[in-house]
Motif scaffolding. Structure first.
Motif, mmCIF file in Angstrom:
data_model
loop_
_atom_site.group_PDB
_atom_site.id
_atom_site.type_symbol
_atom_site.label_atom_id
_atom_site.label_comp_id
_atom_site.label_asym_id
_atom_site.label_seq_id
_atom_site.Cartn_x
_atom_site.Cartn_y
_atom_site.Cartn_z
ATOM 1 N N SER A 71 0.825 -1.207 0.000
ATOM 2 C CA SER A 71 0.000 0.000 0.000
ATOM 3 C C SER A 71 0.861 1.260 0.000
ATOM 4 O O SER A 71 0.585 2.219 -0.728
ATOM 5 C CB SER A 71 -0.914 -0.009 1.224
ATOM 6 O OG SER A 71 -1.722 1.147 1.266
ATOM 7 N N ALA A 72 1.918 1.252 0.807
ATOM 8 C CA ALA A 72 2.794 2.423 0.882
ATOM 9 C C ALA A 72 3.453 2.702 -0.462
ATOM 10 O O ALA A 72 3.534 3.849 -0.910
ATOM 11 C CB ALA A 72 3.852 2.209 1.969
ATOM 12 N N GLY A 74 2.371 1.628 -3.461
ATOM 13 C CA GLY A 74 1.325 1.985 -4.417
ATOM 14 C C GLY A 74 0.850 3.422 -4.252
ATOM 15 O O GLY A 74 0.690 4.150 -5.251
ATOM 16 N N LYS A 75 0.647 3.857 -3.002
ATOM 17 C CA LYS A 75 0.184 5.232 -2.764
ATOM 18 C C LYS A 75 1.257 6.242 -3.141
ATOM 19 O O LYS A 75 0.944 7.356 -3.569
ATOM 20 C CB LYS A 75 -0.205 5.388 -1.294
ATOM 21 C CG LYS A 75 -1.507 4.679 -0.948
ATOM 22 C CD LYS A 75 -1.855 4.796 0.524
ATOM 23 C CE LYS A 75 -3.161 4.064 0.812
ATOM 24 N NZ LYS A 75 -3.516 4.094 2.258
ATOM 25 N N GLY A 76 2.511 5.847 -2.997
ATOM 26 C CA GLY A 76 3.595 6.739 -3.392
ATOM 27 C C GLY A 76 3.750 6.854 -4.898
ATOM 28 O O GLY A 76 4.423 7.765 -5.392
ATOM 29 N N ASN A 79 -1.317 5.912 -6.134
ATOM 30 C CA ASN A 79 -2.342 4.970 -5.672
ATOM 31 C C ASN A 79 -2.461 3.776 -6.615
ATOM 32 O O ASN A 79 -3.556 3.245 -6.812
ATOM 33 C CB ASN A 79 -3.703 5.658 -5.529
ATOM 34 C CG ASN A 79 -4.028 5.972 -4.089
ATOM 35 O OD1 ASN A 79 -3.909 5.099 -3.230
ATOM 36 N ND2 ASN A 79 -4.415 7.215 -3.832
ATOM 37 N N SER A 80 -1.356 3.364 -7.181
ATOM 38 C CA SER A 80 -1.361 2.324 -8.208
ATOM 39 C C SER A 80 -1.274 0.923 -7.606
ATOM 40 O O SER A 80 -0.291 0.560 -6.951
ATOM 41 C CB SER A 80 -0.193 2.536 -9.170
ATOM 42 O OG SER A 80 -0.095 1.466 -10.087
ATOM 43 N N TYR A 81 -2.288 0.137 -7.855
ATOM 44 C CA TYR A 81 -2.340 -1.268 -7.448
ATOM 45 C C TYR A 81 -1.261 -2.067 -8.178
ATOM 46 O O TYR A 81 -0.575 -2.909 -7.591
ATOM 47 C CB TYR A 81 -3.742 -1.793 -7.789
ATOM 48 C CG TYR A 81 -4.049 -3.216 -7.399
ATOM 49 C CD1 TYR A 81 -3.555 -3.777 -6.232
ATOM 50 C CD2 TYR A 81 -4.875 -3.998 -8.206
ATOM 51 C CE1 TYR A 81 -3.874 -5.090 -5.879
ATOM 52 C CE2 TYR A 81 -5.207 -5.290 -7.862
ATOM 53 C CZ TYR A 81 -4.703 -5.839 -6.698
ATOM 54 O OH TYR A 81 -5.024 -7.122 -6.351
ATOM 55 N N GLY A 84 2.285 -1.230 -6.945
ATOM 56 C CA GLY A 84 2.395 -1.772 -5.587
ATOM 57 C C GLY A 84 2.733 -3.252 -5.622
ATOM 58 O O GLY A 84 3.623 -3.728 -4.912
ATOM 59 N N ASN A 176 -7.461 -5.081 -2.022
ATOM 60 C CA ASN A 176 -8.470 -4.169 -2.570
ATOM 61 C C ASN A 176 -9.905 -4.635 -2.325
ATOM 62 O O ASN A 176 -10.834 -4.153 -2.971
ATOM 63 C CB ASN A 176 -8.253 -3.974 -4.077
ATOM 64 C CG ASN A 176 -7.393 -2.752 -4.366
ATOM 65 O OD1 ASN A 176 -7.017 -2.031 -3.453
ATOM 66 N ND2 ASN A 176 -7.077 -2.517 -5.622
ATOM 67 N N LEU A 198 -5.911 0.323 -2.664
ATOM 68 C CA LEU A 198 -5.313 1.217 -3.653
ATOM 69 C C LEU A 198 -6.363 1.514 -4.725
ATOM 70 O O LEU A 198 -6.905 0.593 -5.341
ATOM 71 C CB LEU A 198 -4.078 0.574 -4.275
ATOM 72 C CG LEU A 198 -2.919 0.352 -3.289
ATOM 73 C CD1 LEU A 198 -1.899 -0.617 -3.861
ATOM 74 C CD2 LEU A 198 -2.257 1.673 -2.941
ATOM 75 N N ASN A 200 -6.319 3.201 -7.760
ATOM 76 C CA ASN A 200 -6.023 3.042 -9.187
ATOM 77 C C ASN A 200 -5.683 1.584 -9.481
ATOM 78 O O ASN A 200 -4.570 1.113 -9.209
ATOM 79 C CB ASN A 200 -4.863 3.955 -9.580
ATOM 80 C CG ASN A 200 -4.525 3.855 -11.055
ATOM 81 O OD1 ASN A 200 -5.241 3.210 -11.828
ATOM 82 N ND2 ASN A 200 -3.436 4.489 -11.462
#
Length: 321
Positions: A71-72, A74-76, A79-81, A84, A176, A198, A200
């Motif tokens: 998650s960290a 992906g959000k960086g 927000n991409s799954y 991530g 998700n 995430l 996206n």
């Protein structure tokens, strides 16, 4: 019993691996666990019965931290799954490299021992009387002692790898997920995402990952699911073929075991069945297929690096023994 394990160790390991994978993917955390969203770390240890706790506890221990990491990352990255999953897979595989190296060390010792093992096997080939079996067993035990080799060491490394594989598998499947709560007498429903969700879920903002070949609503998503599954299958086949190639130091010791060809055929068939099984399974989840593909590519590179390192370690180990 020891005589049986000595002669069939490779097949036993392969069968055990298949069993563990099937068991883990189908029944490790039964009930509705695969539909639970991530909430708190403590909730990961709320097992439905003691048998589930025995197999699920090691997975629960690392699943939550891996989900946080995914998650960290992906959000960086918007927000991409997808990113991530990709970067978390690479990080987790890298952290697990020492386990892979340990398994390589066991394989090297097996290679060094191979000529002496085959000599013992040829010596007692065809003898079925109890005395011959006991003598062969004793000579094999002496050989293991000489090289400080544990014939069951491969099981230990496999057991260590299993929770890591399953934890990553759970993260991809669960990160998700959402829960739906009905309020106001059924008039309205509120959908709540998990703690590490995430938003996206598209790769390159085009291909949907939070779907499958069977559930995809667009043609390009269905095609993408098939392409990813087939690419994973191709990478797996390439890895299997490269794994069967003998390293340079092993070519000096051709396998003279009378049953070697039959064992090779059985292993080839087993690998083919496993590949087909995992390709079919990957069609049920595009995100899972992406994870397996990235992991497969990484493992392919890892095995080639390991092959080079084994060349060096073999001669160092050989010089000491």
């Amino acid at each position: 019993m020891r005589h049986f394990f000595n002669r069939h160790l490779n097949k036993i390991v392969a069968l055990a691996f298949v069993f563990v994978m099937l068991f883990g993917l189908t029944s490790c955390r039964q009930g509705n666990w695969s539909q639970r969203v991530y909430t708190t770390y403590g909730a990961e240890f709320n097992f439905e019965w003691w048998g589930q706790a025995i197999t699920g506890w090691p997975i629960a221990l690392i699943s939550y931290p891996i989900a946080w990491l995914c998650s960290a990352i992906g959000k960086g990255l918007g927000n991409s799954y997808a990113w991530g999953i990709i970067f978390t897979t690479l990080i987790v595989r890298t952290i697990a490299w020492p386990i892979y190296s340990k398994q390589n060390g066991t394989s090297i010792k097996m290679t060094i021992m191979q000529p002496e093992m085959e000599k013992i096997q040829r010596k007692y080939y065809g003898r079925t009387d109890p005395e011959s079996k006991n003598r062969m067993n004793q000579e094999m035990m002496n050989l293991y002692k000489k090289y400080k080799f544990n014939p069951f060491g491969c099981f230990f490394t496999m057991i260590l790898q299993f929770p890591i594989f399953m934890a990553m598998y759970e993260v991809v499947r669960r990160i998700n997920l959402t829960t739906t709560t009905t309020i106001a007498g059924g008039i309205a429903s509120v959908e709540t995402a998990g703690k590490f969700a995430l938003i996206n879920t598209k790769l390159f903002n085009y291909f949907e990952l939070n779907t499958s070949f069977y559930q995809a609503t667009t043609t390009h998503d269905k095609v993408f699911a098939v392409v990813i599954a087939l690419m994973f299958g191709a990478v797996t086949i390439i890895s299997q073929k490269l794994a069967t190639r003998k390293p340079s130091y092993q070519k000096n010791y051709p396998n003279k075991n009378p049953k070697a060809d039959d064992q090779a055929k059985q292993m080839k068939m087993m690998n083919s069945i496993m590949t087909v099984m995992f390709v079919i399974m990957s069609l049920s989840s595009t995100s899972l297929a992406l994870y397996w593909l990235i992991g497969g590519i990484y493992q392919l590179g890892q095995s080639q690096v390991g092959r080079i390192m084994n060349e060096r370690n073999y001669y160092k180990m050989k010089a000491k023994m």
